[in-house]
Motif scaffolding. Structure first.
Motif, PDB file in Angstrom:
ATOM      1  N   UNK A  60      14.496   7.886  -2.918  1.00  0.00           N
ATOM      2  CA  UNK A  60      13.579   6.640  -2.547  1.00  0.00           C
ATOM      3  C   UNK A  60      13.335   5.820  -2.634  1.00  0.00           C
ATOM      4  N   UNK A  61      12.246   6.687  -3.182  1.00  0.00           N
ATOM      5  CA  UNK A  61      10.119   5.752  -4.105  1.00  0.00           C
ATOM      6  C   UNK A  61      11.329   5.265  -5.964  1.00  0.00           C
ATOM      7  N   UNK A  62      11.845   5.726  -5.992  1.00  0.00           N
ATOM      8  CA  UNK A  62      13.019   5.192  -7.462  1.00  0.00           C
ATOM      9  C   UNK A  62      13.186   3.104  -7.123  1.00  0.00           C
ATOM     10  N   UNK A  63      14.188   3.602  -5.759  1.00  0.00           N
ATOM     11  CA  UNK A  63      15.300   2.430  -4.723  1.00  0.00           C
ATOM     12  C   UNK A  63      13.376   1.600  -4.518  1.00  0.00           C
ATOM     13  N   UNK A  64      12.745   1.736  -3.681  1.00  0.00           N
ATOM     14  CA  UNK A  64      11.501   0.645  -3.842  1.00  0.00           C
ATOM     15  C   UNK A  64      11.237   0.171  -5.055  1.00  0.00           C
ATOM     16  N   UNK A  65      10.593   1.004  -5.966  1.00  0.00           N
ATOM     17  CA  UNK A  65      10.013   0.807  -7.105  1.00  0.00           C
ATOM     18  C   UNK A  65      10.774  -0.426  -7.652  1.00  0.00           C
ATOM     19  N   UNK A 124      16.884  -5.709   1.770  1.00  0.00           N
ATOM     20  CA  UNK A 124      15.836  -5.888   0.964  1.00  0.00           C
ATOM     21  C   UNK A 124      14.530  -5.772   2.167  1.00  0.00           C
ATOM     22  N   UNK A 125      15.278  -6.765   3.602  1.00  0.00           N
ATOM     23  CA  UNK A 125      14.347  -6.085   4.428  1.00  0.00           C
ATOM     24  C   UNK A 125      14.761  -4.997   4.888  1.00  0.00           C
ATOM     25  N   UNK A 126      15.093  -3.971   4.551  1.00  0.00           N
ATOM     26  CA  UNK A 126      15.275  -2.860   4.946  1.00  0.00           C
ATOM     27  C   UNK A 126      14.016  -1.983   4.133  1.00  0.00           C
ATOM     28  N   UNK A 127      13.693  -2.617   3.301  1.00  0.00           N
ATOM     29  CA  UNK A 127      12.191  -1.950   2.573  1.00  0.00           C
ATOM     30  C   UNK A 127      10.455  -2.501   3.031  1.00  0.00           C
ATOM     31  N   UNK A 128      10.045  -2.197   3.161  1.00  0.00           N
ATOM     32  CA  UNK A 128       8.422  -2.638   3.929  1.00  0.00           C
ATOM     33  C   UNK A 128       7.738  -3.361   2.938  1.00  0.00           C
ATOM     34  N   UNK A 129       6.968  -4.504   3.521  1.00  0.00           N
ATOM     35  CA  UNK A 129       6.812  -5.961   3.251  1.00  0.00           C
ATOM     36  C   UNK A 129       6.039  -5.811   1.987  1.00  0.00           C
ATOM     37  N   UNK A 130       5.749  -6.356   1.588  1.00  0.00           N
ATOM     38  CA  UNK A 130       4.468  -6.110   0.121  1.00  0.00           C
ATOM     39  C   UNK A 130       3.279  -6.240   0.494  1.00  0.00           C
TER      40      UNK A 130
END
Length: 291
Positions: free
Chosen positions: A37-42, A284-290
């Motif tokens: 999960x971390x790699x995906x977001x990264x 992309x909106x499934x991930x936290x905003x920067x």
């Protein structure tokens, strides 16, 4: 009786202690995300926002290192490579540069291109092969790996690698120098399956030179290097050094950073998410905003 009461009291204390420790561990594990999960977001953050995501990339890399120190160190190297590739100059055209090993420690990797429906090669693939042929003549001891599976809509027997290998042999290369990797359907699979073959059949190979169309070279270098980093027995001990090799000058074309993100996610083992990105269905909106 007194001894029995002491034993029961001690057992009760131990039970309370074990419950407390278990609760603490559960709370710790509950707050620690899976590495995938971390790699995906990264990767998706950088693919989407580029250098604007640098601070978030640092945070996520630190989180990944906390979850798995070795894996985090490997992805830190991959992300640094990815960022550096965007600043590189245009690749060399036509033939491999001077200074590469003139031995069988060198392998020229020619990346495939979709076949015509009848299984014949399109002009772009033949252009790549001409660059590979001239490069193989310049380095006559190198292996040449042709990559690509069956992409001919009306010819199930044709593969990109098979047609490429036949062309190179017909144009003068010794058959024992040419290797066909004919399973892959993506550039990530090109890297995975080529490394499988080299590890098994050509352990002496230490350097890989990528040959492809100019717009495809950075992606090829990124993925082959990333695969080498992920396979290394320990961080920083990669088996293969990857160079940008030589390019065929294609008509104006490009591959997006988000496409590269999908390919890196495929290397990480998450094929489903990778293909969502390839087919532009990933949200992309499934991930936290920067911010």
């Amino acid at each position: 009786m007194k001894n029995n009461r002491c034993v029961r009291a001690l057992a009760a204390c131990m039970a309370v202690l074990l419950c407390w420790l278990a609760a603490g561990c559960a709370q710790k594990n509950a707050g620690q995300r899976p590495s995938r999960e971390i790699i995906e977001e990264l990767v998706v953050d950088y693919g989407s926002y580029g250098a604007d995501a640098d601070d978030r990339v640092k945070e996520l890399t630190a989180e990944l290192k906390a979850a798995d120190a070795d894996l985090g160190a490997r992805w830190e190297r991959i992300m640094a490579l990815w960022a550096g590739l965007s600043a590189q100059q245009a690749p060399q055209y036509g033939v491999l540069p001077d200074g590469l090993p003139d031995t069988d420690e060198l392998c020229i990797d020619v990346l495939g291109f979709q076949l015509a429906p009848d299984g014949t090669m399109k002009d772009e693939l033949i252009g790549r092969l001409n660059v590979a042929l001239d490069s193989a003549k310049k380095y006559p001891n190198a292996y040449v790996v042709c990559t690509g599976g069956g992409t001919a809509a009306e010819n199930a027997n044709a593969t990109e690698a098979g047609e490429m290998a036949k062309w190179l042999v017909a144009h003068g290369l010794r058959e024992d120098r040419v290797i066909a990797e004919d399973r892959s359907l993506t550039t990530a699979q090109n890297a995975i399956y080529t490394c499988d073959i080299l590890a098994e059949r050509c352990p002496q190979v230490k350097q890989l030179a990528i040959v492809s169309s100019d717009y495809h070279i950075p992606t090829g270098v990124l993925l082959f290097t990333a695969e080498s980093i992920l396979r290394a027995e320990k961080t920083g001990a990669e088996r293969w050094q990857v160079t940008s090799g030589a390019a065929w000058k294609a008509p104006e074309c490009s591959l997006s950073a988000m496409f590269q993100a999908g390919a890196l996610i495929e290397l990480s083992g998450d094929t489903d998410t990778a293909f969502e990105i390839y087919y532009d269905t990933y949200d992309i909106h499934e991930l936290p905003s920067l911010h």
